[in-house]
Design an enzyme around this catalytic site. Structure first.
Site, PDB file in Angstrom:
ATOM      1  N   HIS A 125       0.844  -1.196   0.000  1.00 27.51           N
ATOM      2  CA  HIS A 125       0.000   0.000   0.000  1.00 27.51           C
ATOM      3  C   HIS A 125       0.871   1.235   0.000  1.00 27.51           C
ATOM      4  O   HIS A 125       1.942   1.231   0.610  1.00 27.51           O
ATOM      5  CB  HIS A 125      -0.915   0.016   1.238  1.00 27.51           C
ATOM      6  CG  HIS A 125      -2.092   0.905   1.075  1.00 27.51           C
ATOM      7  ND1 HIS A 125      -2.024   2.263   1.305  1.00 27.51           N
ATOM      8  CD2 HIS A 125      -3.351   0.636   0.675  1.00 27.51           C
ATOM      9  CE1 HIS A 125      -3.213   2.789   1.055  1.00 27.51           C
ATOM     10  NE2 HIS A 125      -4.038   1.837   0.665  1.00 27.51           N
ATOM     11  N   ASP A 177      -7.992  -5.348  -0.117  1.00 27.66           N
ATOM     12  CA  ASP A 177      -8.477  -6.210  -1.198  1.00 27.66           C
ATOM     13  C   ASP A 177      -8.184  -7.689  -0.977  1.00 27.66           C
ATOM     14  O   ASP A 177      -8.803  -8.544  -1.609  1.00 27.66           O
ATOM     15  CB  ASP A 177      -7.857  -5.768  -2.538  1.00 27.66           C
ATOM     16  CG  ASP A 177      -8.379  -4.412  -2.967  1.00 27.66           C
ATOM     17  OD1 ASP A 177      -9.597  -4.221  -2.890  1.00 27.66           O
ATOM     18  OD2 ASP A 177      -7.573  -3.551  -3.353  1.00 27.66           O
TER      19      ASP A 177
END
Ligand code: CMC
Length: 382
Positions: free
Chosen positions: A265, A319
């Site tokens: 991320h 996700d």
């Protein structure tokens, strides 16, 4: 040729650029913290509903019971697609990507709203309600139409999560499934100035309109480096096949610099707090359905990744476990990202409304690296 004397710095990817102020969500990437309006995401996931979070993001405070009912009534009044939108949906090719379909349908809504250019907050909020309320029906109707089934009419007595599953499957979902979708919507509702929210803000900052901003955002969310990753996670798990193949797949991917989908991320360098919650969910659903393999493959991937690249700050993101959660709930894989978009409508609209209240055109520059003074060559000489 030198630029005028303005102090500039290059920040490719905008990692180190703060583009403005926002009250909506706070992310502490080093410690894995996410708050909406100061409330920890864990508290919201455990105690609130998606509609409550929509109110929170659009009003900067939690609603009273009456206020929540009033927002739900406004949303429910807009659940129906109507004949024009449904007619357009029937024209979308059955093999189209659902994200292309969704982007097209939200864009089409702008062509059907006489107040499209009304920039008042009231009008923009009304458009946001419309898009948010109709998105579940758009996704569900498309899913059915492409299988040759007729759309199921929304039910105005149901909340967004339950109604979505009802329209998708033409049967009432169990309470656990509906709650799983509702919590997932809560967890995906906002996330600072992520790429799709930024796209919405850039669009609205030109004094464009809510439909255009949300259309930009959907197109941006679609990419696999952003919201499209949840679908890629599932396809990766299918490619791996079984638990015995996990170790080799991950090791080979890392060795060849192939990214493991659902990891890493831009902001989090610790475990994404949403992933922590979704992992618990994925486990619960695996226990309930008896389908443990996907969950076990996922945790095995997480273990290897933590051992191999945890020191680089690469951990599961939102996700990773949302993919197994959705799959276990029976959602088609290419609907995963549209469900993300359904939820993120809340955050996109919150930031658009915020931008309207203190707007400035967003217009960065780039470092020109091309030539100067090049003579024009006539067509006949090229
Ligand atoms: N698997 C393996 N290595 C990774 C991964 C991954 N998923 N993500 C980052 N790395 C490595 C990357 O190879 C690089 O290593 P090195 O320094 O040795 O070259 C380093 O970590 C930095 O990666 P980056 O791509 O430059 O980092 P970024 O901040 O530009 O990218 C990211 C962030 C999310 C695009 C990236 O981590 C990625 O592509 N992840 C996979 C796709 C994904 O899961 N996306 C969903 C993001 S979260 C939800 C959302 O925003 O929608």
């Amino acid at each position: 040729m030198a630029e005028a004397a303005v102090t500039m710095h290059m920040d490719k990817g905008l990692d180190h650029t703060i583009i403005g102020e926002s009250t909506k969500s706070f992310i502490d990437g080093q410690n894995g913290v996410l708050e909406y309006l100061g409330i920890d995401i864990d508290d919201l996931a455990r105690n609130s509903t998606f509609e409550e979070v929509v109110f929170l993001l659009w009003n900067d405070r939690l609603p009273s019971a009456d206020e929540l009912e009033s927002l739900k009534s406004e949303l429910r009044a807009e659940y129906e697609l109507g004949s024009e939108l449904l007619g357009m949906l029937r024209l979308v090719p059955a093999d189209a990507s659902p994200m292309h379909m969704l982007r097209t349908m939200v864009s089409a809504m702008g062509t059907m709203d006489a107040d499209c250019d009304d920039q008042s907050l009231e009008s923009e909020r009304r458009k946001a309600i419309k898009v948010l309320a109709k998105t579940p029906a758009i996704i569900a109707a498309f899913s059915r139409l492409r299988k040759g089934e007729e759309p199921v009419a929304p039910r105005a007595d149901l909340d967004i999560a339950t109604n979505f599953l009802w329209m998708l499957n033409d049967e009432m979902p169990g309470a656990a499934s509906a709650r799983a979708i509702d919590v997932s919507l809560v967890l995906h509702a906002d996330h600072g100035i992520n790429a799709s929210t930024f796209a919405a803000m850039v669009t609205i900052a030109t004094q464009s309109d809510m439909y255009s901003a949300l259309t930009s955002a959907i197109g941006t969310l679609r990419g696999p480096l952003h919201g499209g990753a949840n679908e890629r996670v599932m396809r990766m798990l299918q490619e791996i096949g079984d638990i015995d193949s996990v170790d080799a797949f991950v090791q080979e991917s890392l060795a060849s610099k192939r990214k493991i989908m659902g990891f890493g991320h831009r902001v989090y360098k610790a475990l994404d707090p949403r992933a922590k919650y979704l992992r618990t969910f994925a486990k619960q659903i695996a226990d309930e359905t008896g389908n443990h393999e996907l969950y076990e493959m996922s945790t095995r991937i997480q273990d290897i990744m933590e051992r191999e690249v945890g020191s680089k700050g690469i951990y599961p993101n939102v996700d990773f476990y949302s993919a197994t959660t959705y799959y276990s709930l029976g959602l088609e894989i290419d609907l995963f990202t549209p469900v993300f978009a359904l939820s993120r409508n809340a955050g996109w609209a919150a930031h658009v409304l915020e931008q309207h209240q203190d707007n400035r055109l967003i217009r960065p520059r780039c470092q020109y690296t091309g030539p100067h003074g090049v003579a024009y060559t006539p067509m006949s000489d090229r």
